[in-house]
Design a protein around this motif. Sequence first.
Motif, PDB file in Angstrom:
ATOM      1  N   SER A 141      39.580  40.341  45.499  1.00  0.00           N
ATOM      2  CA  SER A 141      39.803  40.337  43.869  1.00  0.00           C
ATOM      3  C   SER A 141      40.277  38.885  43.772  1.00  0.00           C
ATOM      4  CB  SER A 141      40.401  41.333  43.387  1.00  0.00           C
ATOM      5  OG  SER A 141      39.934  42.658  43.477  1.00  0.00           O
ATOM      6  N   GLU A 187      37.533  36.256  43.091  1.00  0.00           N
ATOM      7  CA  GLU A 187      36.520  36.509  41.777  1.00  0.00           C
ATOM      8  C   GLU A 187      35.347  36.121  41.978  1.00  0.00           C
ATOM      9  OE1 GLU A 187      37.890  34.493  38.461  1.00  0.00           O
ATOM     10  OE2 GLU A 187      39.195  35.976  37.689  1.00  0.00           O
ATOM     11  N   THR A 203      47.226  36.942  39.431  1.00  0.00           N
ATOM     12  CA  THR A 203      46.446  35.878  38.778  1.00  0.00           C
ATOM     13  C   THR A 203      47.153  34.451  38.529  1.00  0.00           C
ATOM     14  OG1 THR A 203      47.459  36.535  36.517  1.00  0.00           O
ATOM     15  CG2 THR A 203      45.305  37.485  37.152  1.00  0.00           C
ATOM     16  N   GLU A 248      41.733  41.740  50.069  1.00  0.00           N
ATOM     17  CA  GLU A 248      40.969  42.932  49.196  1.00  0.00           C
ATOM     18  C   GLU A 248      39.834  42.134  48.500  1.00  0.00           C
ATOM     19  OE1 GLU A 248      40.041  44.907  45.373  1.00  0.00           O
ATOM     20  OE2 GLU A 248      41.097  43.085  45.659  1.00  0.00           O
TER      21      GLU A 248
END
Lengths: 483, 483
Positions: free
Chosen positions: A87, A90, A437, A85
Amino acid sequence: MTSDTTPAQLEQALATADAAAPAFAASEPAVRAGWIRAAADALDAAADELVPIAMRESSLPQARLTGEVARSTGQLRMFADALEEGSLLEVIIDTADAQAKPVPRPDLRRVLVPVGPVLVFAASNFPFAFSVCGGDTASALAAGCPVIVKAHPGHPELSARTAEVMIEALKAAGAPDGTFGLIAGFDVGVTALKDPRITAAGFTGSVPAGKALHEIAVTRPEPIPFYGELGSLNPVFVTQAAIDARGKDIATGYVGSFTLGVGQFCTKPGLLFLPAGHGLQDQLVEAVGGVAEAPMLNDRIKDGFSSGLDRLEKIDGVRVWSSGPATLLQTTVAELLARRDEILEECFGPVSIVVEYSSLDELRAAVEAFEGNLTATLHAEDADADLARQLLPLLTARAGRVLWNGWPTGVAVSWAQHHGGPFPSTVGSIHTSVGVTAARRFQRPVAYQDAPDAVLPDVLKDSNPAGISRRVNGTVTTGEVSR
Amino acid sequence: MTSDTTPAQLEQALATADAAAPAFAASEPAVRAGWIRAAADALDAAADELVPIAMRESSLPQARLTGEVARSTGQLRMFADALEEGSLLEVIIDTADAQAKPVPRPDLRRVLVPVGPVLVFAASNFPFAFSVCGGDTASALAAGCPVIVKAHPGHPELSARTAEVMIEALKAAGAPDGTFGLIAGFDVGVTALKDPRITAAGFTGSVPAGKALHEIAVTRPEPIPFYGELGSLNPVFVTQAAIDARGKDIATGYVGSFTLGVGQFCTKPGLLFLPAGHGLQDQLVEAVGGVAEAPMLNDRIKDGFSSGLDRLEKIDGVRVWSSGPATLLQTTVAELLARRDEILEECFGPVSIVVEYSSLDELRAAVEAFEGNLTATLHAEDADADLARQLLPLLTARAGRVLWNGWPTGVAVSWAQHHGGPFPSTVGSIHTSVGVTAARRFQRPVAYQDAPDAVLPDVLKDSNPAGISRRVNGTVTTGEVSR
């Protein structure tokens, strides 16, 4: 793998991980995600073979271990999804601005890249989820880092077989040789940690071992980050209103949580703070008395529990309410504050302490007696909102996860999870070992300045060919960028 | 402040910072942003007073220092904006999912909270932008951490006056007493670094000082993160096609960059790799000869430059092409590889080395000779795309910022900036000291599990009252959340 890795084998593991690093780092996110999913699929397919080995080596029951395999492979797929995806990378893009003050701004495009080969010290209490195929491994692979796991001696055969399954699956899927490796032996792990080819390390285990390894990592000629999850008391604070509303559920829920997995969870609630006159002693004792005998993970942990329990029971002001397969102790806040360091020393296993407070001031003082923890829990009712608003900042200052009317055992694997906390519960409290994260521990940013589209990685190109989420001039978008 | 902070003053600074921490952490993002903007406004208003002090203490020219004030106050406002906009808090919300496998998922809401009081070691070469009111201070304040700056002895009066302006502005705006403080003295800084009330430290300076302070920070009884920006060579690699297309511009651009600010930039290009037969020697020597004499920051730096230059000039295989206010040296890749450690030792000041390569293999070998750097630069043309795609991954592995056809001096302050790099350019290479994400160094995540709206911080409430960007169930949105 029932014996220590030889020096030649260690050199082979380090050299192949180092050699694999550039190609693994350069792999397209969707391709790397595919490799990680292949490993997850292979582990699921091997569950029927792996779980019996885990049962034999860890003494944990089948249902728990089967669920742990599913949790671990689900975790691998979560990281693969976040990678694909986008993310996880970042991406941040600021386009050039000739009018920027005080000076014109160049085109800057930032992306997270892998740090390089990662060493993972496996834990014993989760033979899958915090071991060879656990969260450190999953997050480092997603980041693009080759991984070498130092096997926990508590489950050597499972470690070896899990690693074989992963290595075969990664190879068959096309990942570079050396993407994943396994080593064994205490000294071997230390040697690997000192090796300049290792660029970061993850650890889950005891405070003394974690501190010692941390010091080695950060005082190397080239210091590397060491992410250690060490220990935690996980206090639970209960208001009078909560007792009034659901005292019996709290008693049984608490006993269930601190005895889950024979108390061998890093999130085991070690202390339960109840208002004096709570009236739950009988209920608690009855629940503890109903806990069945079950073997601990290994003799070392059993011996450690036995001596820790003996120590706790002998502390002045600590009383035994129930003993047997699980042990329930009792004290008061006044006594806890008088012998804080003794009482607030973790004992890994099926023991917990009920601590009675006689005023809200004592409750607050109890909260403030704690150092860093993975979790802190408040049981309260709507009518306690004012009190809760006073206590929550104090809990937040001391814990990485703050629970409301729940129990800390069980760590959901999701985007928002944070499994970490202020020292001494972890070294590296700004990072998590569970949740998406967690990958950041093994990624460093690189910013490209004024680079033309033709030479940029695809994830940074104007056209955003994979359609990933990117922060462009301050706003998150999946759109194209115009220069 | 022209003398060392006394023990009583240090205790006062630490105690007030510690006391301020909870209230400062609890301040609403928009309120804290207002306090930071008030400090920025006060600094702008005081520029006419501060710049002359800075000129006297640093020997830097007025225009540069005036621009540096604007850069610093712009940076404070950038962090205030990112805080108010909310992205700085990185909120992630996963709502409960009773159907999640293998176990139901609770409601989890993650937000970044401040770590606590931060110690900042100021640098000498940017008396504003990397000193009292610099990026470490700005990012820590935005994170919600009280800041104590250890003043650089190179500009004591400026440090004291800048701190006064900030303290007055913060106080007038309503920030807690102790939000900001200043200390001075080498031993005082070390004492502060060891104090348990300090929870993180930022540093910009030399490799030896940074390494020594890092070791103190990470081996304390409670280790804390230490973010050190140490040193960097910032190599520039030029292709033959780039020489053919714009050789003269490259020569003058390079000399301008390595002599900017008397070569006292951490991003000064220390080496320029040119193809043998580049034909630019005369052009380069002429440009270097045109550099005007200018004083260095202070006698310590001047002496360090003098002895470093002397050392470089005496290395076998290094030739002096031009000396004077600025010095240009020359060598070859073969000679560099033969004396790598000698030639690749940073010399802070107006000196740089032209290194000639005779083949693409030598160019690649030169790239691979480098350890970690803040920046690496490639000058190339469109026709070099294949070569660039080979070299960029090697540069990316060794630097935090990769420039195309530019010069590394000048670090834009924006969302996408990354000012950091692999060791030894920094300790803590996964973090940046410039750009919005610099705040993360001083934030740790906390996840709230199943907490009702009434007790959650506003930024985590269902209704999203401030309308900030939040990742909800994997997707970034400013919308409300339904449970």
